[in-house]
Design a protein around this motif. Structure first.
Motif, PDB file in Angstrom:
ATOM      1  N   UNK A   1     -56.084 -25.288 -73.171  1.00 59.23           N
ATOM      2  CA  UNK A   1     -55.425 -26.466 -72.614  1.00 59.23           C
ATOM      3  C   UNK A   1     -53.945 -26.420 -72.989  1.00 59.23           C
ATOM      4  N   UNK A   2     -53.081 -26.509 -71.985  1.00 62.45           N
ATOM      5  CA  UNK A   2     -51.636 -26.396 -72.198  1.00 62.45           C
ATOM      6  C   UNK A   2     -51.095 -27.729 -72.706  1.00 62.45           C
ATOM      7  N   UNK A   3     -50.442 -27.662 -73.861  1.00 60.49           N
ATOM      8  CA  UNK A   3     -49.867 -28.857 -74.476  1.00 60.49           C
ATOM      9  C   UNK A   3     -48.334 -28.797 -74.528  1.00 60.49           C
ATOM     10  N   UNK A   4     -47.752 -28.137 -73.559  1.00 63.13           N
ATOM     11  CA  UNK A   4     -46.311 -28.066 -73.325  1.00 63.13           C
ATOM     12  C   UNK A   4     -46.095 -28.411 -71.860  1.00 63.13           C
ATOM     13  N   UNK A   5     -44.849 -28.695 -71.446  1.00 59.31           N
ATOM     14  CA  UNK A   5     -44.627 -28.862 -70.006  1.00 59.31           C
ATOM     15  C   UNK A   5     -45.113 -27.589 -69.285  1.00 59.31           C
ATOM     16  N   UNK A   6     -45.948 -27.759 -68.285  1.00 60.32           N
ATOM     17  CA  UNK A   6     -46.673 -26.650 -67.677  1.00 60.32           C
ATOM     18  C   UNK A   6     -45.759 -25.782 -66.809  1.00 60.32           C
ATOM     19  N   UNK A   7     -45.861 -24.478 -67.065  1.00 60.28           N
ATOM     20  CA  UNK A   7     -45.190 -23.449 -66.263  1.00 60.28           C
ATOM     21  C   UNK A   7     -46.292 -22.485 -65.815  1.00 60.28           C
ATOM     22  N   UNK A   8     -46.318 -22.169 -64.544  1.00 57.90           N
ATOM     23  CA  UNK A   8     -47.353 -21.287 -64.006  1.00 57.90           C
ATOM     24  C   UNK A   8     -46.782 -19.901 -63.742  1.00 57.90           C
ATOM     25  N   UNK A   9     -47.581 -18.895 -64.001  1.00 65.04           N
ATOM     26  CA  UNK A   9     -47.197 -17.513 -63.742  1.00 65.04           C
ATOM     27  C   UNK A   9     -47.082 -17.281 -62.246  1.00 65.04           C
ATOM     28  N   UNK A  10     -46.149 -16.428 -61.889  1.00 65.18           N
ATOM     29  CA  UNK A  10     -45.998 -16.026 -60.491  1.00 65.18           C
ATOM     30  C   UNK A  10     -47.114 -15.067 -60.113  1.00 65.18           C
ATOM     31  N   UNK A  11     -47.572 -14.298 -61.116  1.00 71.33           N
ATOM     32  CA  UNK A  11     -48.637 -13.315 -60.924  1.00 71.33           C
ATOM     33  C   UNK A  11     -49.815 -13.715 -61.782  1.00 71.33           C
TER      34      UNK A  11
END
Length: 181
Positions: free
Chosen positions: A170-180
């Motif tokens: 579970x991401x507990x930072x502002x979410x950044x998504x991978x391009x790949x």
């Protein structure tokens, strides 16, 4: 939702509690990754020890964060991208432009770009770089100690990428998504 449980600090394995307290003291928070890895005090201690030792090395925090970003992007690790995007901006003070460039192994600074390209090549080749890869890095001004530290930074980031990709932490930072991915 994470596929491996993320205990609270209070419900963590007893041997991990002092390590998690040290993380809390250093960062002001205890990220989910640390609590998850804390299921194994040995793994948590190993990760924190290597990461702490590398922070004392020849590579500055800005380059270490950029390496973390390019490796997280390569491995499609949204948790690590989110964490290192945040740390890059708020701790290492890297500009948004340079954070975005780092994800692609690029930089406005030729020396930094050489290091990022080498780090990416290490990951892509599983360490089987060629002489030209090393020559390019050395021509950019990196000595043998820096070469070893770049490889070690790739390795420590692959470790956390793989743990997070397995766990779907579970991401507990502002979410950044991978391009790949």
């Amino acid at each position: 939702m994470s596929r491996i449980s993320i205990p609270s600090v209070e419900t963590s394995v007893e041997a991990s509690k002092p390590l998690l307290a040290a993380v809390q003291k250093q960062l002001g928070v205890t990220p989910n990754l640390m609590k998850l890895v804390g299921h194994s005090p040995a793994a948590l201690e190993g990760y924190l020890s290597l990461n702490g030792a590398l922070a004392k090395g020849t590579l500055n925090v800005q380059l270490r964060e950029r390496i973390a970003l390019v490796i997280a992007e390569y491995n499609g690790c949204d948790y690590c991208l989110s964490a290192h995007d945040y740390l890059g901006r708020h701790v290492a003070k890297i500009s948004s432009t340079e954070i975005d460039a780092a994800r692609d192994g690029r930089s406005e600074d030729a020396r930094t770009e050489a290091a990022l390209q080498f780090a990416l090549r290490v990951a892509q080749s599983r360490g089987r770089v060629n002489d030209a890869d090393l020559d390019t890095l050395r021509l950019a001004g990196f000595d043998d100690a820096a070469v070893v530290e770049i490889v070690a930074n790739v390795a420590v980031n692959v470790l956390t990428n793989y743990i997070n990709n397995v766990a779907l932490t579970d991401i507990d930072f502002p979410v950044v998504r991978a391009k790949t991915a």
